[in-house]
Design an enzyme around this catalytic site. Sequence first.
Site, mmCIF file in Angstrom:
data_model
loop_
_atom_site.group_PDB
_atom_site.id
_atom_site.type_symbol
_atom_site.label_atom_id
_atom_site.label_comp_id
_atom_site.label_asym_id
_atom_site.label_seq_id
_atom_site.Cartn_x
_atom_site.Cartn_y
_atom_site.Cartn_z
ATOM 1 C CG ASP A 64 -40.954 14.344 -62.978
ATOM 2 O OD1 ASP A 64 -40.033 15.180 -62.870
ATOM 3 O OD2 ASP A 64 -40.734 13.134 -63.164
ATOM 4 C CB ILE A 88 -41.467 1.642 -69.214
ATOM 5 C CG1 ILE A 88 -41.630 2.757 -68.180
ATOM 6 C CG2 ILE A 88 -42.260 1.913 -70.482
ATOM 7 C CD1 ILE A 88 -43.032 3.111 -67.838
HETATM 8 N N1 LIG Z 1 -46.846 5.580 -73.735
HETATM 9 C C1 LIG Z 1 -45.530 5.614 -73.989
HETATM 10 N N2 LIG Z 1 -45.066 5.529 -75.258
HETATM 11 C C2 LIG Z 1 -43.735 5.538 -75.517
HETATM 12 N N3 LIG Z 1 -42.787 5.646 -74.574
HETATM 13 C C3 LIG Z 1 -43.181 5.740 -73.281
HETATM 14 C C4 LIG Z 1 -44.563 5.725 -72.923
HETATM 15 N N4 LIG Z 1 -44.660 5.820 -71.568
HETATM 16 C C5 LIG Z 1 -43.393 5.896 -71.123
HETATM 17 N N5 LIG Z 1 -42.493 5.846 -72.129
HETATM 18 C C6 LIG Z 1 -41.021 5.889 -72.035
HETATM 19 O O1 LIG Z 1 -40.605 5.334 -70.798
HETATM 20 C C7 LIG Z 1 -39.977 6.334 -69.991
HETATM 21 C C8 LIG Z 1 -40.366 6.144 -68.542
HETATM 22 O O2 LIG Z 1 -41.780 6.199 -68.384
HETATM 23 P P1 LIG Z 1 -42.450 7.140 -67.282
HETATM 24 O O3 LIG Z 1 -43.927 7.018 -67.397
HETATM 25 O O4 LIG Z 1 -41.858 8.502 -67.424
HETATM 26 O O5 LIG Z 1 -42.020 6.450 -65.930
HETATM 27 P P2 LIG Z 1 -41.003 6.888 -64.765
HETATM 28 O O6 LIG Z 1 -41.896 7.159 -63.594
HETATM 29 O O7 LIG Z 1 -40.132 5.714 -64.578
HETATM 30 O O8 LIG Z 1 -40.250 8.119 -65.208
HETATM 31 C C9 LIG Z 1 -40.427 7.677 -70.581
HETATM 32 O O9 LIG Z 1 -39.476 8.674 -70.329
HETATM 33 C C10 LIG Z 1 -40.559 7.338 -72.068
HETATM 34 O O10 LIG Z 1 -39.290 7.374 -72.702
HETATM 35 MG MG LIG Z 2 -40.684 9.773 -66.325
#
Ligand SMILES: Nc1ncnc2c1ncn2[C@@H]1O[C@H](COP(=O)(O)OP(=O)(O)O)[C@@H](O)[C@H]1O
Ligand SMILES: [Mg+2]
Length: 212
Positions: free
Chosen positions: A123, A20
């Site tokens: 999840d 991310i």
């Molecule tokens: N659109 C967003 N805006 C702000 N923070 C985000 C966003 N998407 C993800 N994050 C941050 O990144 C972290 C990991 O993203 P996530 O989509 O949950 O991927 P993973 O599959 O690695 O868990 C999230 O827990 C959050 O803290």
């Molecule tokens: Mg996540």
Amino acid sequence: MESLNFVEKKVIRVGAEAVIKEAFWKNHRIIVKHRVPKRYREESIDLRVRKSRTIHEAKMLIHLSENGIPVPLVYFIDPVECVIYMQYIEGLELRNHPGAVERAKRLGNIVGEMHGLDVCHGDLTLANIIADENQGVWVVDFGLSGFNADLEEKAIDVHLLERSAASTFPTQTKKFFENFLKSYSETTGRDAAKEVLEKVKEIRSRGRYVAR
Ligand SMILES: Nc1ncnc2c1ncn2[C@@H]1O[C@H](COP(=O)(O)OP(=O)(O)O)[C@@H](O)[C@H]1O
Ligand SMILES: [Mg+2]
């Protein structure tokens, strides 16, 4: 056409599945979620898995946005590189938020509405929920979500959320879950909520049985 010139800034998280990053498009701060190659999978299979999850997550985000559920807006998707460019949600993950117990009320409405659309998250942990500065609550990470969710899948969401709360702030779990369930039930209707809760109890007892 305007050029899609995204300027990547910094890595925010390296998860099990995705990297991310924070990035900018002109002056807009955005999130770039890149599903990176996994060496342990055969290359063509790996690409297929990453691509289908990327497309699935984007489809779900769009579906939920269209239905008024607070999830990041999808700006752009690159299915070849397995990347989603989306709205940056300013805030704190609920697991790190001092007001998490209070925000559980809003969360109950949101999850209730999502389940009303027969969508399960897959999840639902406190890391995948973001609380903003204006009492808002947002849900992210829909790679494992499902359309046409059944009772069991909805109950798994609720069960996972409770377990996540229990491991994050053990002394406040009860209040958190009470707040959540009250508004969840107001949104889904009491009968639907009761059914889900019965299933949660069943899942809990199955878990205990397996653990012994
Ligand atoms: N659109 C967003 N805006 C702000 N923070 C985000 C966003 N998407 C993800 N994050 C941050 O990144 C972290 C990991 O993203 P996530 O989509 O949950 O991927 P993973 O599959 O690695 O868990 C999230 O827990 C959050 O803290
Ligand atoms: Mg996540």
